[in-house]
Design a protein around this motif. Structure first.
Motif, PDB file in Angstrom:
ATOM      1  N   ALA A 214       1.493  12.443   8.220  1.00  0.00           N
ATOM      2  CA  ALA A 214       1.109  11.264   9.679  1.00  0.00           C
ATOM      3  C   ALA A 214      -0.228  10.974   9.826  1.00  0.00           C
ATOM      4  CB  ALA A 214       1.652  12.549  11.372  1.00  0.00           C
ATOM      5  N   VAL A 215      -1.009  12.213   9.581  1.00  0.00           N
ATOM      6  CA  VAL A 215      -2.168  12.164   9.701  1.00  0.00           C
ATOM      7  C   VAL A 215      -3.344  10.708   9.139  1.00  0.00           C
ATOM      8  CG1 VAL A 215      -4.275  13.617   9.203  1.00  0.00           C
ATOM      9  CG2 VAL A 215      -2.787  14.766  11.052  1.00  0.00           C
ATOM     10  N   GLU A 216      -2.418  11.329   7.561  1.00  0.00           N
ATOM     11  CA  GLU A 216      -3.537  10.215   6.595  1.00  0.00           C
ATOM     12  C   GLU A 216      -2.921   9.237   6.964  1.00  0.00           C
ATOM     13  OE1 GLU A 216      -2.739   8.889   2.301  1.00  0.00           O
ATOM     14  OE2 GLU A 216      -1.159  10.661   2.278  1.00  0.00           O
ATOM     15  N   ARG A 217      -1.394   8.344   7.384  1.00  0.00           N
ATOM     16  CA  ARG A 217      -0.730   7.297   7.571  1.00  0.00           C
ATOM     17  C   ARG A 217      -1.712   6.639   8.708  1.00  0.00           C
ATOM     18  NH1 ARG A 217       3.511   8.497   9.313  1.00  0.00           N
ATOM     19  NH2 ARG A 217       4.765   9.253   7.490  1.00  0.00           N
ATOM     20  N   GLY A 218      -1.898   7.811   9.599  1.00  0.00           N
ATOM     21  CA  GLY A 218      -2.400   6.912  10.861  1.00  0.00           C
ATOM     22  C   GLY A 218      -3.984   7.252  10.635  1.00  0.00           C
ATOM     23  N   GLY A 219      -4.339   7.685   9.892  1.00  0.00           N
ATOM     24  CA  GLY A 219      -5.873   7.184   9.716  1.00  0.00           C
ATOM     25  C   GLY A 219      -7.003   6.971   8.994  1.00  0.00           C
ATOM     26  N   ARG A 220      -5.709   5.945   8.310  1.00  0.00           N
ATOM     27  CA  ARG A 220      -5.639   4.499   7.667  1.00  0.00           C
ATOM     28  C   ARG A 220      -5.901   3.362   8.243  1.00  0.00           C
ATOM     29  NH1 ARG A 220      -2.307   6.162   3.261  1.00  0.00           N
ATOM     30  NH2 ARG A 220      -0.424   5.088   4.170  1.00  0.00           N
ATOM     31  N   LEU A 221      -5.397   3.759  10.018  1.00  0.00           N
ATOM     32  CA  LEU A 221      -5.253   2.524  10.672  1.00  0.00           C
ATOM     33  C   LEU A 221      -5.968   2.407  11.792  1.00  0.00           C
ATOM     34  CD1 LEU A 221      -1.552   2.555  10.941  1.00  0.00           C
ATOM     35  CD2 LEU A 221      -2.681   0.669   9.700  1.00  0.00           C
ATOM     36  N   GLY A 222      -6.803   0.408  11.355  1.00  0.00           N
ATOM     37  CA  GLY A 222      -7.551   0.514  12.877  1.00  0.00           C
ATOM     38  C   GLY A 222      -6.417   0.578  13.921  1.00  0.00           C
ATOM     39  N   THR A 223      -7.132  -0.058  15.097  1.00  0.00           N
ATOM     40  CA  THR A 223      -6.818  -0.651  16.670  1.00  0.00           C
ATOM     41  C   THR A 223      -5.815  -1.091  16.740  1.00  0.00           C
ATOM     42  OG1 THR A 223      -8.403  -0.595  17.295  1.00  0.00           O
ATOM     43  CG2 THR A 223      -7.895   1.561  17.389  1.00  0.00           C
ATOM     44  N   GLU A 224      -6.540  -2.256  15.834  1.00  0.00           N
ATOM     45  CA  GLU A 224      -5.943  -3.845  15.656  1.00  0.00           C
ATOM     46  C   GLU A 224      -4.295  -3.849  14.370  1.00  0.00           C
ATOM     47  OE1 GLU A 224      -8.812  -2.850  14.078  1.00  0.00           O
ATOM     48  OE2 GLU A 224      -8.737  -3.430  12.795  1.00  0.00           O
ATOM     49  N   GLU A 225      -4.324  -2.586  14.467  1.00  0.00           N
ATOM     50  CA  GLU A 225      -3.214  -2.711  13.131  1.00  0.00           C
ATOM     51  C   GLU A 225      -2.068  -1.662  13.914  1.00  0.00           C
ATOM     52  OE1 GLU A 225      -5.300  -2.431   8.852  1.00  0.00           O
ATOM     53  OE2 GLU A 225      -5.684  -1.623  10.203  1.00  0.00           O
ATOM     54  N   VAL A 226      -2.212  -0.932  15.116  1.00  0.00           N
ATOM     55  CA  VAL A 226      -1.478  -0.637  15.571  1.00  0.00           C
ATOM     56  C   VAL A 226       0.268  -1.561  15.545  1.00  0.00           C
ATOM     57  CG1 VAL A 226      -3.406   1.406  16.287  1.00  0.00           C
ATOM     58  CG2 VAL A 226      -1.557  -0.552  17.815  1.00  0.00           C
ATOM     59  N   GLY A 227       0.731  -0.465  15.062  1.00  0.00           N
ATOM     60  CA  GLY A 227       2.364  -1.074  15.248  1.00  0.00           C
ATOM     61  C   GLY A 227       3.855  -0.162  15.913  1.00  0.00           C
ATOM     62  N   GLN A 228       4.853   0.022  16.248  1.00  0.00           N
ATOM     63  CA  GLN A 228       6.223   0.433  16.482  1.00  0.00           C
ATOM     64  C   GLN A 228       6.644  -0.129  14.469  1.00  0.00           C
ATOM     65  OE1 GLN A 228       8.032   3.468  17.095  1.00  0.00           O
ATOM     66  NE2 GLN A 228       7.524   2.651  18.666  1.00  0.00           N
ATOM     67  N   THR A 229       6.948   1.345  13.939  1.00  0.00           N
ATOM     68  CA  THR A 229       7.894   2.211  12.833  1.00  0.00           C
ATOM     69  C   THR A 229       8.442   2.187  12.355  1.00  0.00           C
ATOM     70  OG1 THR A 229       5.994   3.670  12.740  1.00  0.00           O
ATOM     71  CG2 THR A 229       5.888   2.058  10.705  1.00  0.00           C
ATOM     72  N   VAL A 230       9.196   2.625  14.442  1.00  0.00           N
ATOM     73  CA  VAL A 230      10.986   2.178  14.160  1.00  0.00           C
ATOM     74  C   VAL A 230      11.481   2.026  15.492  1.00  0.00           C
ATOM     75  CG1 VAL A 230      12.371   5.085  14.708  1.00  0.00           C
ATOM     76  CG2 VAL A 230      10.175   4.985  13.614  1.00  0.00           C
ATOM     77  N   PRO A 231      11.445   1.333  15.664  1.00  0.00           N
ATOM     78  CA  PRO A 231      12.314  -0.058  16.561  1.00  0.00           C
ATOM     79  C   PRO A 231      13.245   0.445  17.731  1.00  0.00           C
ATOM     80  CG  PRO A 231      12.121  -1.008  15.067  1.00  0.00           C
ATOM     81  CD  PRO A 231      12.269   0.029  14.145  1.00  0.00           C
ATOM     82  N   ALA A 232      13.996   1.558  16.355  1.00  0.00           N
ATOM     83  CA  ALA A 232      14.736   2.143  18.012  1.00  0.00           C
ATOM     84  C   ALA A 232      13.951   2.831  19.186  1.00  0.00           C
ATOM     85  CB  ALA A 232      15.593   3.553  17.410  1.00  0.00           C
ATOM     86  N   VAL A 233      12.994   3.409  18.778  1.00  0.00           N
ATOM     87  CA  VAL A 233      12.497   4.902  19.860  1.00  0.00           C
ATOM     88  C   VAL A 233      12.228   3.929  21.210  1.00  0.00           C
ATOM     89  CG1 VAL A 233       9.998   5.884  19.919  1.00  0.00           C
ATOM     90  CG2 VAL A 233      10.971   6.300  17.669  1.00  0.00           C
TER      91      VAL A 233
END
Lengths: 311, 245
Positions: free
Chosen positions: B209-228
């Motif tokens: 989670a840290v590795e994946r999220g750490g690579r993303l800029g704030t403009e790149e955020v998005g839902q990866t589990v839409p059912a949530v």
């Protein structure tokens, strides 16, 4: 004024401009497009709005297709953007060649825009990126309804979320007093086959379609309220609803597998819908957008034709 | 002992009064939907042992958190003077009022605790001023709400923690909150909860989670589990509920 058509040069580019000529004539001063994008205006003089179909040759987009559509809805003009059948996304040929659709919409004061397409249907091994931006006028007087939805692929061929990647982002901006843009709302979905948390299909929990509806602006105040009311009246989960004399499970049987949620966020009403069957979700969305009967602003302002993709 | 160990332990303490106990991050809704058969796959979950349900949900939740909010922890840490702007951007990206309520209530609590109790951890006048400016923005409509990820990044920076620790504790605290909610919902016992937390699987999920999220800029955020998003939004429809989210 320079002819905006001359700006359209690269493949996949398109331009739509909707204008209101006083007192009440709606025209398209520019409508231009380059292969593989195709735009068809179907507005008849008597219709309540301008309608443009966004098409692609062969009904789908192949690897490395890049669509770049710019849309301007001028002051008080009304535009409805539709498609003819789902947008099929074909298999990725080269890891570098993802399929892309970018749409930038500018809405001027008092204008209204409907974007109610068929769903995106990403086939197995496809890679797709979609980015839609909507620039609202500084007086926030424009109205807009955007439907963005994706299906699991070719279910008949036993494809269930078998694509490489799918990324869809919708952003709404409004100018600040200093001229910079403030992000009002961002809806983004990132689906990737590769993930450390099990496969994508499992994570989709048996749903075959995900839809988001974003509603904003003065024209749709009543529709937005009615939708929120409808959500509030949903039967409660995990107990008898004594008010409605029906419990959640019975309602479940009747409606099949559609589940949804609606909420107000920063001046928008946002609806998320999902289900087992595309057809059920489509019927649900159609009923939802028709909420309010006679007083439904979408139908009175744009006419029944606006819901063509949901028929 | 490193100098940051003391603030690190204070900020990772579950006794930190943020009111996190009131939120289940939609676990409660997920379990209710599973037992009442409201979606096709969950129907097959119906006979699944509760432990399995909780583990499945924890994995979904950590994936979702890493791509929706973790980038804002990093951004606020890196640009403490832009906390209010980042907060507004996060607010625009948080599409569920249930999730928003949970985030803002804990974020504001954290800023409150900082001000009342922890400010002594921060030697830098500039960083203290950043927190003050951020808090002042809560009062101006449309500037900042006080979302937890931004408050967390900013305050951990002010407390002198390293970025990697800040990101890790954020996701670890999230996992702890979900598991603690599971215990209080009676889905798993306290030993089971600690076992999941200590397990290799959870550690791997946290690192990823840290590795994946750490690579993303704030403009790149998005839902990866839409059912949530659906479970979260439908928390409002639960006939009876223990948690606020």
């Amino acid at each position: 004024m320079p002819n905006p058509q001359h700006q359209t040069i690269t493949p996949g580019d398109g331009l739509i401009c909707a204008r209101l000529l006083p007192p009440n004539r709606l025209v398209l001063p520019s409508l231009s497009f380059q292969y593989p994008l195709k735009l068809i205006s179907s507005s008849v003089p008597s219709s309540k709005c301008l309608t443009v179909f966004i098409l692609s040759y062969g009904g789908g987009l192949v690897s490395n297709d890049k669509i770049n559509l710019r849309v301007t809805v001028e002051t008080s003009a009304k535009l409805c953007l539709l498609t003819q059948g789902s947008t099929k996304i074909f298999k990725l040929k080269d890891p570098e060649h993802l399929t892309e659709q970018v749409m930038s919409c500018t809405l001027e004061s008092g204008s209204s825009l409907l974007l109610l397409p068929d769903p995106i249907q990403p086939f197995a091994d496809s890679a797709y990126r979609q980015h839609q931006t909507f620039e609202l006028p500084s007086d926030d007087s424009a109205s807009v309804i955007v439907l963005d939805w994706v299906s699991e692929g070719r279910s008949a061929r036993d494809e269930h979320w078998d694509f490489e990647s799918f990324n869809s982002k919708n952003e709404f901006f409004i100018p600040r007093e200093d001229g910079s843009k403030r992000l009002l709302l961002r809806d983004s979905m990132i689906l990737k086959r590769e993930s450390d948390v099990g496969d994508l299909k499992r994570r989709m929990e048996g749903f075959t379609v995900f839809a988001t509806v974003m509603i904003h602006g003065p024209m749709f105040v009543k529709l937005a309220e009615d939708i929120l009311k409808k959500f509030e009246n949903e039967p409660r989960i995990g107990g008898r609803n004594f008010d409605n004399k029906r419990d959640f499970k019975k309602d479940e049987d009747k409606k099949g597998g559609v589940i949804w949620t609606a909420a107000t966020i920063r001046g928008f009403v946002l609806v998320k819908v999902s289900g087992k069957e595309l057809e059920e979700v489509k019927i649900f969305l159609r009923d939802l957008l028709r909420t309010g009967g006679e007083e439904n602003e979408l139908l009175s302002e744009f006419g029944e034709g606006a819901l063509l993709c949901l028929q | 002992m490193s100098t940051s160990l003391h603030p690190l332990l204070l900020l990772s303490d579950s006794a930190l009064p943020l009111g996190s106990f009131a939120f289940s991050s939609s676990l409660e809704s997920f379990l209710a939907h599973a037992s009442h058969g409201s979606n096709p796959h969950l129907q097959s979950h119906q006979r699944a042992p509760a432990r399995e349900l909780v583990s499945t949900f924890l994995a979904y939740s950590l994936l979702s958190v890493s791509t929706t909010v973790l980038p804002f922890v990093t951004a606020a840490y890196n640009s403490p003077d832009k906390a209010a702007e980042l907060d507004d951007e996060l607010d625009a990206s948080t599409l569920c009022p249930v999730a928003k309520r949970a985030s803002v209530s804990q974020g504001r609590a954290l800023v409150g605790v900082w001000e009342k109790s922890l400010v002594a951890l921060c030697p830098s006048i500039e960083l203290q001023a950043c927190v003050k400016a951020y808090k002042a923005a809560f009062r101006k409509p449309g500037e900042a709400q006080g979302h937890l990820p931004v408050a967390w990044g900013l305050i951990c920076r002010a407390a002198g923690l390293g970025l990697a620790d800040v990101q890790y504790i954020f996701v670890l605290n999230h996992a702890k909150a979900v598991l603690s909610a599971a215990v209080r919902l009676g889905a798993i016992g306290p030993y089971e909860s600690q076992k999941i937390l200590a397990g290799e699987e959870t550690r791997r999920l946290l690192m990823e989670a840290v590795e994946r999220g750490g690579r993303l800029g704030t403009e790149e955020v998005g839902q990866t589990v839409p059912a949530v998003d659906l479970w979260q939004g439908r928390h409002e429809l639960l006939y009876s509920r223990v948690f606020n989210s």
